[in-house]
Design an enzyme around this catalytic site. Structure first.
Site, PDB file in Angstrom:
ATOM      1  CG  ASP A 179      -1.854   1.153   1.239  1.00  0.00           C
ATOM      2  OD1 ASP A 179      -1.409   2.302   1.039  1.00  0.00           O
ATOM      3  OD2 ASP A 179      -3.060   0.917   1.406  1.00  0.00           O
ATOM      4  CG  HIS A 180       1.370   4.517  -2.990  1.00  0.00           C
ATOM      5  ND1 HIS A 180       0.087   4.311  -3.394  1.00  0.00           N
ATOM      6  CD2 HIS A 180       1.546   5.856  -2.989  1.00  0.00           C
ATOM      7  CE1 HIS A 180      -0.491   5.476  -3.636  1.00  0.00           C
ATOM      8  NE2 HIS A 180       0.368   6.439  -3.399  1.00  0.00           N
ATOM      9  CG  HIS A 242      -4.160   4.568  -0.476  1.00  0.00           C
ATOM     10  ND1 HIS A 242      -3.232   3.558  -0.548  1.00  0.00           N
ATOM     11  CD2 HIS A 242      -4.427   4.910  -1.769  1.00  0.00           C
ATOM     12  CE1 HIS A 242      -2.946   3.320  -1.834  1.00  0.00           C
ATOM     13  NE2 HIS A 242      -3.664   4.119  -2.576  1.00  0.00           N
TER      14      HIS A 242
HETATM   15  C1  BG6 Z   1      -3.541   5.446  -5.991  1.00  0.00           C
HETATM   16  C2  BG6 Z   1      -4.895   5.639  -6.613  1.00  0.00           C
HETATM   17  O1  BG6 Z   1      -3.517   4.283  -5.227  1.00  0.00           O
HETATM   18  O2  BG6 Z   1      -3.241   6.555  -5.161  1.00  0.00           O
HETATM   19  C3  BG6 Z   1      -4.926   6.924  -7.403  1.00  0.00           C
HETATM   20  O3  BG6 Z   1      -5.179   4.541  -7.471  1.00  0.00           O
HETATM   21  C4  BG6 Z   1      -4.503   8.092  -6.550  1.00  0.00           C
HETATM   22  O4  BG6 Z   1      -6.238   7.156  -7.927  1.00  0.00           O
HETATM   23  C5  BG6 Z   1      -3.188   7.797  -5.861  1.00  0.00           C
HETATM   24  O5  BG6 Z   1      -4.364   9.224  -7.402  1.00  0.00           O
HETATM   25  C6  BG6 Z   1      -2.866   8.878  -4.847  1.00  0.00           C
HETATM   26  O6  BG6 Z   1      -1.579   8.696  -4.374  1.00  0.00           O
HETATM   27  P1  BG6 Z   1      -0.738   9.893  -3.791  1.00  0.00           P
HETATM   28  O7  BG6 Z   1       0.530   9.266  -3.331  1.00  0.00           O
HETATM   29  O8  BG6 Z   1      -0.549  10.887  -4.901  1.00  0.00           O
HETATM   30  O9  BG6 Z   1      -1.550  10.500  -2.681  1.00  0.00           O
END
Ligand code: BG6
Length: 486
Positions: A179-180, A242
């Site tokens: 989960d990044h 997230h």
């Molecule tokens: C991704 C979603 O997991 O996270 C995207 O699929 C979203 O829709 C993105 O834009 C948001 O990531 P961050 O790191 O820019 O907040």
């Protein structure tokens, strides 16, 4: 760090180019890869190794420039990379891959530690995991690990089916679900803020905290991902993973010991204590929105329904706000508000903790602002604390000031660097455990169903706003408002 072979499926894909190879290269430059290792790129295209290496070289060129390294460093990095063309649905192709992996292990005298990263469309996760096992790639005398990235299913049932298939080839401890958000330095920092500071630990409860606001606002729209997004929506795309991960990180109790097992146990307990929603709760506590046309940072942008690839009558949510209750002694009575949306006025991921304000009006008959702890995750990274003090110039009038600690986000390692480095070292703290994923799907199910049956109104908000007005009203019901919205 143990020597290993890193097998990257989807090695010619977009994520590999934009994130994975630059992250591996940065780890290499920082000497954070094992002393000996090999990288085997796996892709559908029939590239020669030289052609493949040229594309990898391109994808690390920005990082190389930023790090001011010379070409010998790039070439040394490329020298450990091989390429195999595999049609992931064809079991015989895996034998060529096995041959290449064994060849690397022999060439560099590597133990049979194998890390498989599936940077491919999710429908191939189970197929590839199955073939990895059937081909003998899993039969190692060392360790084996599997990295996959969301989406893990599109509902509870499909997530369970996928997990069952993955578990036929890899044990839970061997599966690293990215989960990044858990790779973001400030998200990792939440645990230290809560647990390494006795002053915060002492007040991390319903006696002192009035509410918690978790926001992930984005300025981007659906971009070129309508094919996926129009069937997903913000609830699946952001909340199930997230946003609930942020909730678990901020609400978990102090673990017995700070390690992967205990932290994940505490996170799971949070998810178990999140109050389930019945349909009536969904209607009362969830706001669904979709962006209309508007003006964003000086540019006119089209409505969601006018985006290429989106159905003209799409009911997909591009914004969700929720009020969540955690039924445990620490948090009972504290609302957690979660919101996320696309085409919002500004990009901002943050958590704001609003403290109770028992002094209201009692300090020299003046109004005092509540203390706020603001945890900025993205794009700014840092902590600020809002406290009250006297303004000497205004005859001692009370006013809130902010004690600010910001870090230079441009110097922080990228999420993928931290995540890959953890997986290589076998540290699963910041990866989603199956139970977290499962409980999160279970919890969002009634909301997904209510959306599917149109039991929750879809509010259109202008692009460039903070989402539908109903999101503000959700907080007003308890006398609160979203901080930092104008
Ligand atoms: C991704 C979603 O997991 O996270 C995207 O699929 C979203 O829709 C993105 O834009 C948001 O990531 P961050 O790191 O820019 O907040």
């Amino acid at each position: 760090m143990k020597a290993m072979t890193f097998v990257l499926f989807g090695a010619t894909g977009d994520l590999a180019k934009r994130k994975i190879f630059p992250a591996l290269f940065n780890l290499y430059v920082d000497q954070k890869l094992p002393a000996s290792y090999a990288i085997v790129g796996v892709g559908r295209r029939t590239y020669t190794v030289a052609e493949f290496l040229r594309s990898v070289e391109q994808s690390v060129s920005d990082a190389a420039q930023r790090r001011e390294v010379d070409s010998s460093c790039i070439h040394a990095f490329l020298s450990t990379i091989r390429y195999v063309s595999v049609d992931v649905t064809q079991k015989d192709d895996y034998l060529a891959l096995l041959g290449q992996v064994i060849q690397c292990e022999q060439e560099w005298n590597l133990p049979q530690n194998r890390l498989f990263y599936l940077s491919v469309a999710p429908e191939f996760f189970d197929v590839i995991a199955g073939h990895i096992k059937a081909s003998g790639l899993c039969e190692t005398t060392g360790w084996k690990r599997l990295i996959i990235e969301k989406p893990f299913g599109r509902d509870l049932q499909s997530a369970e089916a996928l997990n069952e298939k993955l578990c036929a080839s890899f044990a839970e401890e061997e599966i690293y679900r990215i989960d990044h958000y858990l790779g973001k330095p400030m998200v990792r920092n939440l645990e230290a803020i809560e647990f390494a500071n006795p002053i915060f630990q002492a007040i991390w409860n319903n006696k002192y905290i009035a509410n918690v606001q978790i926001t992930a606002n984005e300025t981007v729209g659906v971009e070129d991902r309508a094919g996926y997004y129009d069937h997903a929506g913000a609830l699946r795309d952001m909340v199930q993973n997230h946003m609930l991960q942020l909730l678990m990180m901020i609400a978990m109790h102090l673990p017995n010991r700070i390690n992967a097992k205990e932290i994940r146990k505490e996170k799971r307990k949070v998810m178990e204590a999140v109050r389930p929603m019945e349909t009536e709760d969904v209607m009362r506590s969830v706001v669904r929105g979709q962006y209309g046309a508007g003006n964003l940072q000086g540019h006119s942008v089209v409505s969601y329904r006018d985006e290429p690839g989106v159905e003209a009558d799409s009911m997909t949510d591009t914004f969700v706000a929720l009020r969540v209750w955690i039924d445990d002694p620490l948090w009972s009575g504290v609302p957690f508000y979660i919101r996320t949306g696309k085409r919002i006025k500004e990009k901002s991921t943050k958590i704001i903790i609003e403290f109770k304000n028992p002094l209201e009006g009692s300090y020299r008959n003046q109004q005092t602002a509540p203390n706020l702890l603001i945890l900025n995750i993205n794009p700014e990274e840092g902590i600020s604390l809002q406290v009250n003090q006297k303004n000497a110039a205004e005859r001692g009038k009370l006013e809130p000031v902010t004690v600010d600690f910001s870090t230079d986000a441009s110097q922080a390692p990228e999420a993928y660097e931290l995540l890959l480095s953890d997986a290589i070292q076998g540290d699963s703290t910041y990866f989603a455990h199956w139970m977290e994923v499962k409980l999160a799907w279970k919890w969002v199910t009634p909301i997904l169903e209510a959306f599917a049956q149109n039991q929750v109104p879809l509010h259109v908000y202008p692009a460039g706003s903070y989402g539908p007005q109903e999101s503000a009203e959700l907080l007003m019901e308890q006398g609160f408002s979203w901080w930092q919205d104008e």
